[in-house]
Design a protein around this motif. Sequence first.
Motif, mmCIF file in Angstrom:
data_model
loop_
_atom_site.group_PDB
_atom_site.id
_atom_site.type_symbol
_atom_site.label_atom_id
_atom_site.label_comp_id
_atom_site.label_asym_id
_atom_site.label_seq_id
_atom_site.Cartn_x
_atom_site.Cartn_y
_atom_site.Cartn_z
ATOM 1 N N GLU A 1 0.587 -1.242 -0.478
ATOM 2 C CA GLU A 1 0.031 -0.010 0.096
ATOM 3 C C GLU A 1 0.586 0.762 -0.099
ATOM 4 O OE1 GLU A 1 -2.465 -3.157 1.616
ATOM 5 O OE2 GLU A 1 -0.786 -3.160 2.072
ATOM 6 N N ASN B 1 0.645 4.163 -2.839
ATOM 7 C CA ASN B 1 0.302 5.695 -1.785
ATOM 8 C C ASN B 1 1.512 6.579 -3.146
ATOM 9 O OD1 ASN B 1 1.370 7.745 -0.606
ATOM 10 N ND2 ASN B 1 -1.133 7.967 -0.071
ATOM 11 N N GLN C 1 -5.343 -3.095 2.144
ATOM 12 C CA GLN C 1 -5.903 -1.462 2.650
ATOM 13 C C GLN C 1 -6.192 -0.493 2.201
ATOM 14 O OE1 GLN C 1 -6.736 -2.570 6.033
ATOM 15 N NE2 GLN C 1 -6.115 -4.822 5.541
ATOM 16 N N THR C 2 -7.193 0.017 2.299
ATOM 17 C CA THR C 2 -7.311 1.233 1.207
ATOM 18 C C THR C 2 -7.224 2.203 1.150
ATOM 19 O OG1 THR C 2 -9.747 0.772 1.229
ATOM 20 C CG2 THR C 2 -9.753 -0.245 -0.050
ATOM 21 N N ASP C 3 -7.728 2.679 2.382
ATOM 22 C CA ASP C 3 -6.979 4.133 3.416
ATOM 23 C C ASP C 3 -5.934 4.214 3.039
ATOM 24 O OD1 ASP C 3 -6.782 1.508 5.186
ATOM 25 O OD2 ASP C 3 -7.385 2.782 6.930
ATOM 26 N N VAL D 1 -3.896 3.209 0.642
ATOM 27 C CA VAL D 1 -3.280 3.374 -0.560
ATOM 28 C C VAL D 1 -4.040 5.169 -0.710
ATOM 29 C CG1 VAL D 1 -4.380 2.925 -2.834
ATOM 30 C CG2 VAL D 1 -3.640 1.107 -1.294
ATOM 31 N N ASN E 1 -14.466 3.462 -2.800
ATOM 32 C CA ASN E 1 -13.170 3.272 -3.648
ATOM 33 C C ASN E 1 -12.974 3.529 -4.941
ATOM 34 O OD1 ASN E 1 -12.502 2.265 -0.771
ATOM 35 N ND2 ASN E 1 -13.113 0.279 -1.335
ATOM 36 N N CYS E 2 -13.035 4.812 -5.353
ATOM 37 C CA CYS E 2 -13.390 5.229 -5.906
ATOM 38 C C CYS E 2 -12.730 6.747 -6.353
ATOM 39 C CB CYS E 2 -14.393 4.874 -8.069
ATOM 40 S SG CYS E 2 -14.715 3.244 -7.811
ATOM 41 N N ARG F 1 -9.046 2.751 -8.816
ATOM 42 C CA ARG F 1 -10.279 2.568 -8.001
ATOM 43 C C ARG F 1 -9.670 1.058 -7.608
ATOM 44 N NH1 ARG F 1 -13.986 -2.724 -10.462
ATOM 45 N NH2 ARG F 1 -12.096 -4.142 -10.381
ATOM 46 N N ALA F 2 -9.665 1.146 -6.568
ATOM 47 C CA ALA F 2 -8.527 0.149 -5.404
ATOM 48 C C ALA F 2 -10.075 -0.493 -4.277
ATOM 49 C CB ALA F 2 -7.799 1.249 -4.506
ATOM 50 N N ASP F 3 -10.253 -1.849 -4.252
ATOM 51 C CA ASP F 3 -11.133 -3.230 -3.759
ATOM 52 C C ASP F 3 -10.424 -3.853 -3.482
ATOM 53 O OD1 ASP F 3 -13.532 -1.694 -4.489
ATOM 54 O OD2 ASP F 3 -13.476 -2.845 -6.775
ATOM 55 N N PHE F 4 -10.826 -4.035 -1.964
ATOM 56 C CA PHE F 4 -9.915 -5.451 -0.946
ATOM 57 C C PHE F 4 -10.953 -6.532 -1.817
ATOM 58 C CE2 PHE F 4 -14.235 -3.278 0.827
ATOM 59 C CZ PHE F 4 -14.650 -5.321 1.339
#
Length: 250
Positions: free
Chosen positions: A155, A159, A190-192, A194, A231-232, A247-250
């Motif tokens: 992640e 970032n 963990q999208t947060d 990213v 998450n887009c 787009r970041a999907d878990f």
Amino acid sequence: MWRMSIGNSEFPTEISVQGNSSNAEYCLLKVTQIDETFLVGFSLYFNTLFRLKESTKLKLEFIKSAVRTPMFENVNEVSLSGETLTMDDLDSFLTLYPNLDVLKIKQSIDGELNETSRILVVKNVCLSNAGPFGMNLLTKFTGQNIYLNKVDLVEADLNEIIRKWINCEGYQNLVSVHATMDLHSGRRIQTDQVFNQLPIERFNPTERPEHVRYTTRVFRFTLDIGFHGDNCYDVIRKSDGKKASIRADF
């Protein structure tokens, strides 16, 4: 099995001609011995026989002896399968074809990238079994399109890639990234992390369609991508206002 005459030499060879779903035919050659005489002779034989004017796509089952593959002319795309590649073997092979537009590798790659690794100059790279190597490649990628399957995503590195693109500090040639983790790894992205501390905006469907049939001509497959959900996001490049959607999907 038959004996193939090339120049003044004969080589034991197994040849089969096969068709595929597009009704195109290809010729499969299995050569029981490879030496310098064969390599030189076969390269001349192949180029004389086909007299290729358009660029060539080379599909190869890679073994260590493949670094001594005949030099085919005007190759712009290579697809490799077979045993695990080491970086040394890959660099040696890519030395034969320094001007590739597309490189597709099905097997895993073992080794570390450095600033002189030849894969870094390929514009479009597709790794079917990317693993930790894929993330390392992504952080150093200077090309246009990269597809990574079964990659070990980090992640913090994602970032940093987005931040550098926004600030024009890197990845300015980038057109698309598609990275998928191994579903059996049990790990979720963990999208947060990213998007942590990045100047992001909610994806705007009035400027770009929510549902995109993403067809990549370079890799010849189609992906249905939906830019919807939590998450887009859009990010904007500071220098010219160019917008990228993520787009970041878990």
